[in-house]
Design an enzyme around this catalytic site. Structure first.
Site, PDB file in Angstrom:
ATOM      1  CG  HIS A  54      -1.918  -1.136   1.203  1.00 15.81           C
ATOM      2  ND1 HIS A  54      -3.063  -1.152   0.431  1.00 15.81           N
ATOM      3  CD2 HIS A  54      -1.912  -2.318   1.869  1.00 15.81           C
ATOM      4  CE1 HIS A  54      -3.714  -2.280   0.625  1.00 15.81           C
ATOM      5  NE2 HIS A  54      -3.030  -3.013   1.484  1.00 15.81           N
ATOM      6  CG  ASN A 127      -7.923  -4.692   0.561  1.00 13.97           C
ATOM      7  OD1 ASN A 127      -7.137  -3.757   0.632  1.00 13.97           O
ATOM      8  ND2 ASN A 127      -7.574  -5.925   0.874  1.00 13.97           N
ATOM      9  CE1 TYR A 337      -1.996  -5.313   7.981  1.00 16.27           C
ATOM     10  CE2 TYR A 337      -2.669  -3.076   7.456  1.00 16.27           C
ATOM     11  CZ  TYR A 337      -2.543  -4.408   7.096  1.00 16.27           C
ATOM     12  OH  TYR A 337      -2.936  -4.818   5.852  1.00 16.27           O
TER      13      TYR A 337
END
Length: 484
Positions: A54, A127, A337
Site C-alpha cells: 500500500h 480493501n 500493522y
C-alpha cells in the site's frame, strides 16, 4: 505586519538562503555554515521507508454520520445515536506497487478509515473487495513477495504470481474478482469498500454479534478497461490521486453509505461457510445489509507527507463495543500493522497530529524517538501506583468468546474454494465473462512453465467447467484430464 521571516529548524532567522558560506568567492565551503549543514542533513532524511504494501496512496478528511440506530448491537460511541457526526480520515491505495507506480494498475485498492471518536481512534482497514487471497497470516510475507520484484531481474515475475496462486486454491475467489472488470476502478470515488474480515460488535448489556462492513459508493461503481488503464498510466500515472483531490477541491464531495451484515454468535458453528475465513463472503440472502450511516469526504490534506504518508492504520486500533474475531488473517494483522508503523514512522507514531486521538491520551508509555509532547511530564510513570495515575476500566474489556482445542498448527476446516468463485462467474454477463477470460489469459501467457498454467486451469475448471475450458483454450492448452 505579519512576521514571515525564514528561520532555521531551531528558530533563528536566516540571513542568506541563496549562498553558502565559503572561504573567498571560490571556496571551499566552510563547515561553520550550520544552516547549510542542517538543510542538507534534513534533506537526506526527508523520506521515511515506504510502506511494504500500500505504498502508493491518496487521502482525504471527512465525517461519518449515523443514519440508523444500531445501539442494540454495539455500545461503540461512534454509533451511539442517529445524527451523530464523527470526524475521519481515509487513505486509498494500491497494494503491490511502489510509491511512484501508476494508479490505474490491476490491483486491489486499500480502503482504510480512521474515525476520531470520543473514546479513542477506531480504524477500519479494508480493501475494495470483500475477500482476500489468503486466509492465514503465516502466508502473507510469501504472498507479497510474489507481487514484488524478482531478486535477480528486479522485474515483476508472473511465474511467481501464478505459481503461488496455483498452489493456494483459496486465492481463487479473489483472483476472479481481481481479473474481472472490477479489477481496475475508474476512480477512487467509484468503488465500494469492505472491512473484509469478520468483527464482533458488543452492546451495553454484553451481548455480541459477528459483523462485516460494507461501504457502498454513492457515485456508482465505474471501472475502466485494461487498454484505457494502460493509456492513463502512461499519460498520468497519478490519475486517481488527482481525481480525488480535484473533486473535493471543487465541492463535489464523494460519499459512501456504510452497511453491516449481522450474524448471531451461534450461527458461526452451523453456517455453510466458516464465517472467519476471509476468502469467503456471507450470502446477503442469509444476512442482509443493515444501514448504519454515511461517510462524506469534504476536505483535502494541507500537506501530503504530514497527513497521508504519516497516517498509520491498524485493525487493532479498536474502541469499546468493537472487538476482533478468530479470523487467522486478522489475528496476524493485529500485530503486523502496528509493528510496521513502529518501524516505518516510529514508536510515537500515534502521537503525530494525523494519528493522535481527539480525546486525551493517558498511559504509562514514555520516551522513544521523536517524542515531541511533554512525555507525560512529571506524572507517575508506572502502574499499579498509589499516586492517582490513570487506571483500567473493567467495563471496557474486550468481549470474551469461547476457545477450545489443542495448540498446534491447523488449517481451516472448510476447504471448498470453488463454489463461491464459480457462483461469481455464473453471475456475470457474457460480456463480463469474456473480459475476465481475456484478462486472465493475458496475465498467464508470460508464465514460462505449462505445469503452473495447467494447475491453475484446474482450479478455474473446478469452479466452473466453462470458466476453466475457456482459459485453457485461450492459452492453447487442454484442461487436465484428472480434474474433469
Amino acid at each position: 505586519m505579519t512576521n514571515n521571516r525564514l528561520t532555521t529548524s531551531w528558530g533563528a532567522p536566516v540571513g542568506d538562503n541563496q549562498n553558502s558560506i565559503t572561504a573567498g568567492n571560490r571556496g571551499p565551503t566552510l563547515l561553520q555554515d550550520v544552516h547549510l549543514l542542517e538543510k542538507l542533513a534534513h534533506f537526506n532524511r526527508e523520506r521515511v521507508p515506504e510502506r511494504v504494501v500500500h505504498a502508493k496512496g491518496a487521502g482525504a478528511h471527512g465525517f461519518f454520520e449515523v443514519t440508523n440506530d444500531v445501539t442494540k448491537y454495539t455500545k461503540a460511541n461512534l454509533f451511539s445515536e442517529v445524527g451523530k457526526r464523527t470526524p475521519l480520515f481515509i487513505r486509498f491505495s494500491t497494494v503491490a506497487g511502489e510509491n511512484g507506480s501508476a494508479d490505474t494498475v490491476r490491483d486491489p485498492r486499500g480502503f482504510a478509515v480512521k474515525f476520531y471518536t470520543e473514546e479513542g481512534n477506531y480504524d477500519i482497514v479494508g480493501n475494495n473487495t470483500p475477500v482476500f487471497f489468503i486466509r492465514d497470516a503465516i502466508k502473507f510475507p510469501d504472498f507479497i513477495h510474489t507481487q514484488k520484484r524478482d531478486p535477480q531481474t528486479h522485474l515483476k515475475n508472473p511465474n511467481a504470481v501464478w505459481d503461488f496462486w496455483s498452489l493456494s486454491p483459496e486465492s481463487l475467489h479473489q483472483v476472479t474478482i481481481l481479473m474481472s472488470d472490477r479489477g481496475i476502478p475508474a476512480t477512487l470515488r467509484h468503488m465500494h469498500g469492505f472491512g473484509s474480515h469478520t468483527f464482533k460488535w458488543t452492546n451495553a448489556e454484553g451481548d455480541g454479534v459477528w459483523i462485516k462492513y460494507h461501504f457502498k459508493t454513492e457515485q456508482g461503481v465505474k471501472n475502466i478497461s485494461p487498454e484505457v488503464a494502460a493509456q492513463i498510466a502512461g499519460e498520468n500515472p497519478d490519475y486517481h490521486t488527482e481525481d480525488l483531490f480535484n473533486a473535493i477541491e471543487k465541492g463535489d464531495f464523494p460519499a459512501w453509505k456504510l452497511y453491516v451484515q449481522i450474524m448471531p454468535l451461534e450461527d458461526a458453528n452451523t453456517y455453510k461457510w466458516d464465517p472467519f475465513d476471509v476468502t469467503k463472503v456471507w450470502s446477503q440472502k442469509d444476512y442482509p445489509l443493515i444501514e448504519v450511516g454515511r461517510m462524506v469526504l469534504d476536505r483535502n490534506p494541507e500537506n501530503y507527507f504530514a497527513e497521508v504518508e504519516q497516517a498509520t492504520f491498524s485493525p487493532g486500533t479498536l474502541v469499546p463495543g468493537i472487538d476482533v474475531s478468530p479470523d487467522k488473517m486478522l489475528q496476524g494483522r493485529l500485530f503486523a500493522y502496528h509493528d510496521a508503523h513502529r518501524y516505518r514512522v516510529g514508536a510515537n507514531h500515534q502521537a503525530l497530529p494525523i494519528n493522535r486521538a481527539k480525546n486525551e491520551v493517558k498511559n504509562y508509555q514514555r520516551d522513544g524517538q521523536m517524542r515531541f509532547d511533554d512525555n507525560g511530564g512529571k506524572s507517575v510513570y508506572y502502574e499499579p501506583n498509589s499516586l492517582g495515575g490513570p487506571t483500567e476500566t473493567p467495563e471496557n474489556k474486550q468481549a470474551a468468546y469461547p476457545v477450545s482445542g489443542v495448540a498446534e498448527s491447523v488449517a481451516y476446516d472448510h476447504n471448498d474454494h470453488y463454489t463461491q468463485a464459480g457462483d461469481l462467474y455464473r453471475l456475470m454477463t457474457e460480456e463480463q465473462r469474456a473480459h475476465l477470460v481475456s484478462n486472465i489469459v493475458a496475465a498467464m501467457k508470460p508464465v514460462e512453465r505449462d505445469d503452473i498454467k495447467l494447475r491453475q486451469i484446474g482450479h478455474f475448471y473446478k469452479a466452473d467447467p466453462e470458466y476453466g475450458t475457456r482459459i485453457a483454450e485461450g492459452l492453447g492448452l487442454a484442461v487436465p484430464a484428472e480434474v474433469k
